[in-house]
Write a protein that holds these residues in place. Sequence first.
Motif, mmCIF file in Angstrom:
data_model
loop_
_atom_site.group_PDB
_atom_site.id
_atom_site.type_symbol
_atom_site.label_atom_id
_atom_site.label_comp_id
_atom_site.label_asym_id
_atom_site.label_seq_id
_atom_site.Cartn_x
_atom_site.Cartn_y
_atom_site.Cartn_z
ATOM 1 N N UNK A 41 0.834 -1.214 0.000
ATOM 2 C CA UNK A 41 0.000 0.000 0.000
ATOM 3 C C UNK A 41 0.862 1.254 0.000
ATOM 4 N N UNK A 42 1.936 1.239 0.776
ATOM 5 C CA UNK A 42 2.843 2.389 0.810
ATOM 6 C C UNK A 42 3.522 2.584 -0.544
ATOM 7 N N UNK A 43 3.859 1.487 -1.214
ATOM 8 C CA UNK A 43 4.456 1.598 -2.546
ATOM 9 C C UNK A 43 3.459 2.217 -3.520
ATOM 10 N N UNK A 44 2.199 1.808 -3.413
ATOM 11 C CA UNK A 44 1.156 2.360 -4.280
ATOM 12 C C UNK A 44 0.981 3.850 -4.033
ATOM 13 N N UNK A 45 1.119 4.274 -2.778
ATOM 14 C CA UNK A 45 0.978 5.686 -2.420
ATOM 15 C C UNK A 45 2.208 6.502 -2.790
ATOM 16 N N UNK A 46 3.267 5.825 -3.248
ATOM 17 C CA UNK A 46 4.489 6.526 -3.608
ATOM 18 C C UNK A 46 5.386 6.841 -2.425
ATOM 19 N N UNK A 47 5.089 6.288 -1.245
ATOM 20 C CA UNK A 47 5.899 6.517 -0.050
ATOM 21 C C UNK A 47 6.968 5.426 0.026
ATOM 22 N N UNK A 48 7.964 5.585 -0.835
ATOM 23 C CA UNK A 48 8.970 4.529 -0.994
ATOM 24 C C UNK A 48 9.870 4.393 0.218
ATOM 25 N N UNK A 49 10.167 5.515 0.882
ATOM 26 C CA UNK A 49 11.016 5.461 2.070
ATOM 27 C C UNK A 49 10.362 4.654 3.181
ATOM 28 N N UNK A 50 9.081 4.933 3.436
ATOM 29 C CA UNK A 50 8.346 4.182 4.457
ATOM 30 C C UNK A 50 8.227 2.717 4.063
ATOM 31 N N UNK A 51 7.960 2.466 2.782
ATOM 32 C CA UNK A 51 7.848 1.085 2.301
ATOM 33 C C UNK A 51 9.155 0.329 2.519
ATOM 34 N N UNK A 52 10.276 0.988 2.267
ATOM 35 C CA UNK A 52 11.579 0.353 2.451
ATOM 36 C C UNK A 52 11.831 0.034 3.921
ATOM 37 N N UNK A 53 11.478 0.975 4.800
ATOM 38 C CA UNK A 53 11.669 0.761 6.244
ATOM 39 C C UNK A 53 10.791 -0.375 6.734
ATOM 40 N N UNK A 54 9.553 -0.413 6.275
ATOM 41 C CA UNK A 54 8.631 -1.463 6.711
ATOM 42 C C UNK A 54 9.034 -2.817 6.148
ATOM 43 N N UNK A 55 9.569 -2.828 4.926
ATOM 44 C CA UNK A 55 9.996 -4.096 4.334
ATOM 45 C C UNK A 55 11.138 -4.704 5.140
ATOM 46 N N UNK A 56 12.084 -3.864 5.578
ATOM 47 C CA UNK A 56 13.205 -4.376 6.375
ATOM 48 C C UNK A 56 12.708 -4.916 7.714
ATOM 49 N N UNK A 57 11.681 -4.273 8.268
ATOM 50 C CA UNK A 57 11.108 -4.754 9.525
ATOM 51 C C UNK A 57 10.388 -6.076 9.314
ATOM 52 N N UNK A 58 9.707 -6.234 8.171
ATOM 53 C CA UNK A 58 9.053 -7.513 7.858
ATOM 54 C C UNK A 58 10.081 -8.642 7.773
ATOM 55 N N UNK A 59 11.231 -8.352 7.174
ATOM 56 C CA UNK A 59 12.293 -9.360 7.078
ATOM 57 C C UNK A 59 12.794 -9.741 8.466
ATOM 58 N N UNK A 60 12.907 -8.733 9.336
ATOM 59 C CA UNK A 60 13.342 -8.994 10.704
ATOM 60 C C UNK A 60 12.322 -9.850 11.443
ATOM 61 N N UNK A 61 11.030 -9.529 11.278
ATOM 62 C CA UNK A 61 9.975 -10.311 11.928
ATOM 63 C C UNK A 61 9.941 -11.738 11.395
ATOM 64 N N UNK A 62 10.194 -11.901 10.089
ATOM 65 C CA UNK A 62 10.209 -13.236 9.493
ATOM 66 C C UNK A 62 11.303 -14.092 10.115
ATOM 67 N N UNK A 63 12.449 -13.473 10.385
ATOM 68 C CA UNK A 63 13.548 -14.203 11.035
ATOM 69 C C UNK A 63 13.178 -14.573 12.467
ATOM 70 N N UNK A 64 12.364 -13.722 13.097
ATOM 71 C CA UNK A 64 11.975 -13.962 14.483
ATOM 72 C C UNK A 64 10.954 -15.091 14.596
ATOM 73 N N UNK A 65 9.902 -15.058 13.789
ATOM 74 C CA UNK A 65 8.836 -16.055 13.923
ATOM 75 C C UNK A 65 9.199 -17.377 13.255
ATOM 76 N N UNK A 66 10.131 -17.325 12.265
ATOM 77 C CA UNK A 66 10.640 -18.508 11.546
ATOM 78 C C UNK A 66 9.551 -19.301 10.820
ATOM 79 N N UNK A 67 8.313 -18.839 10.865
ATOM 80 C CA UNK A 67 7.222 -19.501 10.145
ATOM 81 C C UNK A 67 6.145 -18.466 9.859
ATOM 82 N N UNK A 68 5.221 -18.809 8.962
ATOM 83 C CA UNK A 68 4.186 -17.860 8.572
ATOM 84 C C UNK A 68 2.847 -18.164 9.222
ATOM 85 N N UNK A 69 2.872 -18.841 10.366
ATOM 86 C CA UNK A 69 1.633 -19.244 11.017
ATOM 87 C C UNK A 69 1.184 -18.274 12.097
ATOM 88 N N UNK A 70 1.971 -17.269 12.412
ATOM 89 C CA UNK A 70 1.605 -16.304 13.443
ATOM 90 C C UNK A 70 0.556 -15.355 12.888
#
Length: 431
Positions: A150-179
């Motif tokens: 949604x942020x990419x669609x809105x053209x807010x690329x900086x926020x999208x980049x920051x949130x994407x890095x946080x998603x990667x961090x969360x993925x490493x934390x939960x180690x699965x997509x069931x949460x």
Amino acid sequence: MPMKSGVSRKRHAVFFCLPVVLFHVKYIIMATIKLRLNRGRVLRDGTYPLVFQIIHSRRKRVIYTGFRLSMEEFDFAEAKVLCFPGSRHTEQEVKQMNRYLCRERRVLERIVKVLEQRKGEYGAGDVVARYRLCRDGQQLLRCFDLQVERKLTEGKLGTASAWRSTCSSLASFVTAHSVRLQDVDAAFVRRYEDFLVCRGMSRNTVGYYLRNFRAMYNQAKKAGYFVGKGNPFEGVSARPCRTTKRALPEEFLQRIQATDFSAFPHLDLARDLFLFSFFSRGMPFVDLVYLKKENLAGGVICYRRRKTGQELRVTLTARLERLIAKYANPSEYVFPLLSGKNEVELRHAYRLALERVNCNLKTVAKSCGIELPLTTYVARHSWATRAKELGVPLAVISEGLGHTSERTTRIYLKEFDHSVVDEVNERVSAL
């Protein structure tokens, strides 16, 4: 009398049949949801898949819960998992399983209720399809991926980049997509914070990820996703810690300006970009990279900050004009750093330029005998601190940097040397 009695009997017959007819109609219209073992599919260990059975208009569909139980482990009358001595599951595990099943049943009941309220025809397959869509959407990482899109669609690329890095961090934390999103509570946030700390991240980096996490969670909540009760971030401190101010003294600035890097074009460019930022009242690197030739007119640089949208005007000094002439190029940009056909490609080029320049500035600092870590942002801090040392009022410095609040400006300013403050105290105390 006999005639009346016959009429009376007919009325009673209608009276007693009516509820049965209504119930039958309700049964046909309303989908039923049952939790049961799928005994038509026995597994190798003798257990059966536990499924939700959806029946509507005499058609049946099933949803697999992911649990498999033996006949002894399932209460058919109460439709719940049982715990008994010798059971494969602990009492706590059984409680968690039953809580999960109750939650999923409520989700299915809400879906059926929505479909009923729409007064249209629907089938058991519609219930299953909506449930799967709902469950996928409620998964934490999938939900946050949608926020990034949604942020990419809105053209807010900086926020999208920051949130994407946080998603990667969360993925490493939960180690699965069931949460799921509703699984995020205060304990989950604390565990994630501990996970970041154990990875050796600084307090400010941990705060950066927690702020992004909180922002995405709140956005999902506003969008109508199911979340747990209460605020899982209550009591969590994600504010940036006070860091050492990154400003260079005048001596170091003079060294950087005087050193000859002509034999190393990549270092020469990094040094010149640093100086351009300093000479233009601490122009942020992102604005410098995106600066276009059309922004130069009438002896003034007129540009709009990409971060805040505020318009700034900087007089073109002789130093700035020399640097602009040095990097004259056929593109629309003042400095030949960007290339790309759309905003996503340009943003990627900017990130690469930032990494290269900051890397080269480390070499520049070493060549100039400067041990302090040199980055593009140091130029902005240095301009603010130099202005303060020259006695420029805080309000003027704030205006020069393009800040909307003097409180933000104070973050940039280096504290006065203790000897200066001590000298002032001596003079004030001399009664």
